[in-house]
Design a protein around this motif. Structure first.
Motif, PDB file in Angstrom:
ATOM      1  N   LEU A   6       0.848  -1.186   0.000  1.00 31.24           N
ATOM      2  CA  LEU A   6       0.000   0.000   0.000  1.00 31.24           C
ATOM      3  C   LEU A   6       0.884   1.237   0.000  1.00 31.24           C
ATOM      4  O   LEU A   6       1.717   1.415   0.883  1.00 31.24           O
ATOM      5  N   SER A   7       0.725   2.076  -1.021  1.00 29.02           N
ATOM      6  CA  SER A   7       1.476   3.330  -1.091  1.00 29.02           C
ATOM      7  C   SER A   7       0.598   4.358  -1.790  1.00 29.02           C
ATOM      8  O   SER A   7       0.370   4.271  -2.998  1.00 29.02           O
ATOM      9  N   ALA A   8       0.071   5.292  -1.018  1.00 26.26           N
ATOM     10  CA  ALA A   8      -0.868   6.251  -1.587  1.00 26.26           C
ATOM     11  C   ALA A   8      -0.910   7.519  -0.732  1.00 26.26           C
ATOM     12  O   ALA A   8      -0.609   7.488   0.455  1.00 26.26           O
ATOM     13  N   ALA A   9      -1.271   8.615  -1.369  1.00 25.98           N
ATOM     14  CA  ALA A   9      -1.480   9.875  -0.665  1.00 25.98           C
ATOM     15  C   ALA A   9      -2.755  10.503  -1.204  1.00 25.98           C
ATOM     16  O   ALA A   9      -3.032  10.428  -2.404  1.00 25.98           O
ATOM     17  N   PHE A  10      -3.540  11.109  -0.328  1.00 23.03           N
ATOM     18  CA  PHE A  10      -4.836  11.657  -0.721  1.00 23.03           C
ATOM     19  C   PHE A  10      -5.038  13.038  -0.105  1.00 23.03           C
ATOM     20  O   PHE A  10      -4.454  13.363   0.928  1.00 23.03           O
ATOM     21  N   GLU A  11      -5.874  13.828  -0.746  1.00 30.12           N
ATOM     22  CA  GLU A  11      -6.362  15.071  -0.177  1.00 30.12           C
ATOM     23  C   GLU A  11      -7.858  15.134  -0.414  1.00 30.12           C
ATOM     24  O   GLU A  11      -8.329  14.852  -1.523  1.00 30.12           O
ATOM     25  N   PHE A  12      -8.615  15.485   0.625  1.00 23.09           N
ATOM     26  CA  PHE A  12     -10.063  15.596   0.519  1.00 23.09           C
ATOM     27  C   PHE A  12     -10.548  16.808   1.287  1.00 23.09           C
ATOM     28  O   PHE A  12      -9.946  17.209   2.281  1.00 23.09           O
ATOM     29  N   LYS A  13     -11.657  17.355   0.828  1.00 23.22           N
ATOM     30  CA  LYS A  13     -12.353  18.363   1.600  1.00 23.22           C
ATOM     31  C   LYS A  13     -13.280  17.638   2.577  1.00 23.22           C
ATOM     32  O   LYS A  13     -14.010  16.724   2.197  1.00 23.22           O
ATOM     33  N   ALA A  14     -13.241  18.036   3.842  1.00 27.39           N
ATOM     34  CA  ALA A  14     -14.092  17.411   4.842  1.00 27.39           C
ATOM     35  C   ALA A  14     -14.238  18.323   6.042  1.00 27.39           C
ATOM     36  O   ALA A  14     -13.354  19.134   6.325  1.00 27.39           O
ATOM     37  N   THR A  15     -15.350  18.194   6.727  1.00 31.30           N
ATOM     38  CA  THR A  15     -15.482  18.889   7.998  1.00 31.30           C
ATOM     39  C   THR A  15     -14.739  18.075   9.056  1.00 31.30           C
ATOM     40  O   THR A  15     -14.409  16.900   8.844  1.00 31.30           O
ATOM     41  N   GLU A  16     -14.468  18.710  10.187  1.00 31.60           N
ATOM     42  CA  GLU A  16     -13.804  17.978  11.267  1.00 31.60           C
ATOM     43  C   GLU A  16     -14.666  16.808  11.732  1.00 31.60           C
ATOM     44  O   GLU A  16     -14.157  15.736  12.060  1.00 31.60           O
ATOM     45  N   ALA A  17     -15.982  17.015  11.729  1.00 31.81           N
ATOM     46  CA  ALA A  17     -16.896  15.934  12.122  1.00 31.81           C
ATOM     47  C   ALA A  17     -16.822  14.780  11.132  1.00 31.81           C
ATOM     48  O   ALA A  17     -16.841  13.606  11.524  1.00 31.81           O
ATOM     49  N   ASP A  18     -16.746  15.110   9.820  1.00 32.23           N
ATOM     50  CA  ASP A  18     -16.595  14.077   8.788  1.00 32.23           C
ATOM     51  C   ASP A  18     -15.336  13.254   9.051  1.00 32.23           C
ATOM     52  O   ASP A  18     -15.354  12.023   8.994  1.00 32.23           O
ATOM     53  N   PHE A  19     -14.238  13.966   9.313  1.00 28.34           N
ATOM     54  CA  PHE A  19     -12.951  13.292   9.509  1.00 28.34           C
ATOM     55  C   PHE A  19     -12.997  12.356  10.712  1.00 28.34           C
ATOM     56  O   PHE A  19     -12.535  11.212  10.652  1.00 28.34           O
ATOM     57  N   LYS A  20     -13.555  12.829  11.810  1.00 30.00           N
ATOM     58  CA  LYS A  20     -13.606  12.007  13.022  1.00 30.00           C
ATOM     59  C   LYS A  20     -14.499  10.785  12.834  1.00 30.00           C
ATOM     60  O   LYS A  20     -14.191   9.693  13.329  1.00 30.00           O
ATOM     61  N   ALA A  21     -15.605  10.960  12.122  1.00 24.33           N
ATOM     62  CA  ALA A  21     -16.504   9.828  11.867  1.00 24.33           C
ATOM     63  C   ALA A  21     -15.816   8.773  11.004  1.00 24.33           C
ATOM     64  O   ALA A  21     -15.910   7.568  11.265  1.00 24.33           O
ATOM     65  N   TRP A  22     -15.107   9.234   9.959  1.00 22.72           N
ATOM     66  CA  TRP A  22     -14.368   8.303   9.104  1.00 22.72           C
ATOM     67  C   TRP A  22     -13.256   7.616   9.877  1.00 22.72           C
ATOM     68  O   TRP A  22     -13.000   6.425   9.709  1.00 22.72           O
ATOM     69  N   GLN A  23     -12.574   8.374  10.753  1.00 25.88           N
ATOM     70  CA  GLN A  23     -11.452   7.833  11.515  1.00 25.88           C
ATOM     71  C   GLN A  23     -11.892   6.667  12.408  1.00 25.88           C
ATOM     72  O   GLN A  23     -11.157   5.699  12.586  1.00 25.88           O
ATOM     73  N   LYS A  24     -13.085   6.749  12.965  1.00 26.04           N
ATOM     74  CA  LYS A  24     -13.604   5.641  13.781  1.00 26.04           C
ATOM     75  C   LYS A  24     -13.715   4.371  12.935  1.00 26.04           C
ATOM     76  O   LYS A  24     -13.370   3.270  13.368  1.00 26.04           O
ATOM     77  N   LYS A  25     -14.189   4.523  11.703  1.00 22.62           N
ATOM     78  CA  LYS A  25     -14.303   3.372  10.804  1.00 22.62           C
ATOM     79  C   LYS A  25     -12.924   2.823  10.442  1.00 22.62           C
ATOM     80  O   LYS A  25     -12.731   1.611  10.344  1.00 22.62           O
ATOM     81  N   TYR A  26     -11.969   3.728  10.245  1.00 25.54           N
ATOM     82  CA  TYR A  26     -10.610   3.319   9.885  1.00 25.54           C
ATOM     83  C   TYR A  26      -9.988   2.471  10.988  1.00 25.54           C
ATOM     84  O   TYR A  26      -9.424   1.407  10.734  1.00 25.54           O
ATOM     85  N   PHE A  27     -10.082   2.944  12.232  1.00 30.54           N
ATOM     86  CA  PHE A  27      -9.495   2.188  13.340  1.00 30.54           C
ATOM     87  C   PHE A  27     -10.200   0.850  13.534  1.00 30.54           C
ATOM     88  O   PHE A  27      -9.565  -0.152  13.874  1.00 30.54           O
ATOM     89  N   ALA A  28     -11.510   0.827  13.299  1.00 26.54           N
ATOM     90  CA  ALA A  28     -12.242  -0.437  13.398  1.00 26.54           C
ATOM     91  C   ALA A  28     -11.765  -1.411  12.325  1.00 26.54           C
ATOM     92  O   ALA A  28     -11.635  -2.616  12.572  1.00 26.54           O
ATOM     93  N   LEU A  29     -11.475  -0.884  11.134  1.00 24.56           N
ATOM     94  CA  LEU A  29     -10.976  -1.723  10.038  1.00 24.56           C
ATOM     95  C   LEU A  29      -9.595  -2.283  10.358  1.00 24.56           C
ATOM     96  O   LEU A  29      -9.293  -3.453  10.068  1.00 24.56           O
ATOM     97  N   MET A  30      -8.738  -1.454  10.977  1.00 27.93           N
ATOM     98  CA  MET A  30      -7.411  -1.926  11.363  1.00 27.93           C
ATOM     99  C   MET A  30      -7.506  -3.014  12.431  1.00 27.93           C
ATOM    100  O   MET A  30      -6.750  -3.989  12.411  1.00 27.93           O
ATOM    101  N   GLU A  31      -8.434  -2.857  13.359  1.00 28.57           N
ATOM    102  CA  GLU A  31      -8.647  -3.887  14.381  1.00 28.57           C
ATOM    103  C   GLU A  31      -9.119  -5.190  13.733  1.00 28.57           C
ATOM    104  O   GLU A  31      -8.712  -6.280  14.131  1.00 28.57           O
ATOM    105  N   GLU A  32      -9.967  -5.059  12.718  1.00 28.06           N
ATOM    106  CA  GLU A  32     -10.454  -6.240  12.004  1.00 28.06           C
ATOM    107  C   GLU A  32      -9.304  -7.000  11.346  1.00 28.06           C
ATOM    108  O   GLU A  32      -9.216  -8.231  11.435  1.00 28.06           O
ATOM    109  N   LEU A  33      -8.391  -6.261  10.702  1.00 25.67           N
ATOM    110  CA  LEU A  33      -7.233  -6.892  10.065  1.00 25.67           C
ATOM    111  C   LEU A  33      -6.335  -7.541  11.113  1.00 25.67           C
ATOM    112  O   LEU A  33      -5.837  -8.654  10.922  1.00 25.67           O
ATOM    113  N   SER A  34      -6.145  -6.850  12.226  1.00 28.29           N
ATOM    114  CA  SER A  34      -5.298  -7.383  13.301  1.00 28.29           C
ATOM    115  C   SER A  34      -5.852  -8.670  13.880  1.00 28.29           C
ATOM    116  O   SER A  34      -5.103  -9.577  14.247  1.00 28.29           O
TER     117      SER A  34
END
Length: 205
Positions: free
Chosen positions: A140-168
């Motif tokens: 995996l090698s990627a870089a991204f830029e997105f427009k988002a509100t802080e609330a959007d970012f935090k909501a997505w981040q919860k899903k991201y950490f849950a996904l990492m836990e799933e892989l672990s």
């Protein structure tokens, strides 16, 4: 080791703002190490390493995880008290130190990740599929830029950490002899100006 440790003193922030001490702390997040081992890694005297270790220990950022006796000498293995740190709200009157401590940790994590990439086995970087779909690659090698509100970012981040836990948890539940160790480094931060100017192709909505 805790997942997150709350920083409650101004002295802790100042200690983490020191570039070298944050480097030491990152190494000790990975595994317990002795002063001698760290002196070999950083090519510095044991006296200097021990000075910084004592400062980290004094401010409750590292602790002695275990002791071993070798040739009649007791070796102390130091380890970070946590995998991550966050400043308590009571430290808000010190925004410069808060920002600098986070900045130093991020910079040192980037440098550590660079070394991990340089030392990765050749097979990890051989992509045999020839696919234009990055999800088919074995790295995996990627870089991204997105427009988002802080609330959007935090909501997505919860899903991201849950996904990492799933892989672990996958190999914990169904261990495989073919399993390999994968290293991830994630960075998401607000920036002043976008650097990616993505032009839409014809026919792309």
């Amino acid at each position: 080791m805790k997942d997150i440790q709350l920083l409650t003193t101004h002295e802790q922030l100042k200690t983490l703002s020191d570039p070298f001490r944050s480097q030491l702390l990152l190494r000790l997040m990975e595994k317990p190490m002795t002063g001698q081992q760290l002196s070999e890694v950083f090519e510095l005297s044991r006296a200097r390493i021990h000075y910084h270790l004592k400062e980290l220990e004094k401010h409750e950022l590292v602790h002695i995880a275990k002791k071993e006796e070798k040739n009649g000498i007791v070796q102390k293995f130091y380890q970070s008290v946590s995998r991550g740190f966050v400043a308590d709200r009571s430290l808000l009157p010190h925004p410069e130190e808060m920002s600098e401590s986070v900045r130093q940790m991020m910079i040192n994590m980037l440098e550590r990740s660079q070394k991990r990439v340089l030392s990765a086995p050749e097979e990890a970087l051989h992509e045999e599929t020839g696919s234009q779909d990055p999800t088919e690659w074995k790295y995996l090698s990627a870089a991204f830029e997105f427009k988002a509100t802080e609330a959007d970012f935090k909501a997505w981040q919860k899903k991201y950490f849950a996904l990492m836990e799933e892989l672990s948890d996958m190999q914990k539940q169904n261990p495989s002899a073919d399993a390999k160790t994968y290293y991830f480094h994630s960075l998401g931060i607000q920036v002043d100006e976008p650097l990616f100017n993505r032009q839409k192709s014809e026919g792309e909505s």
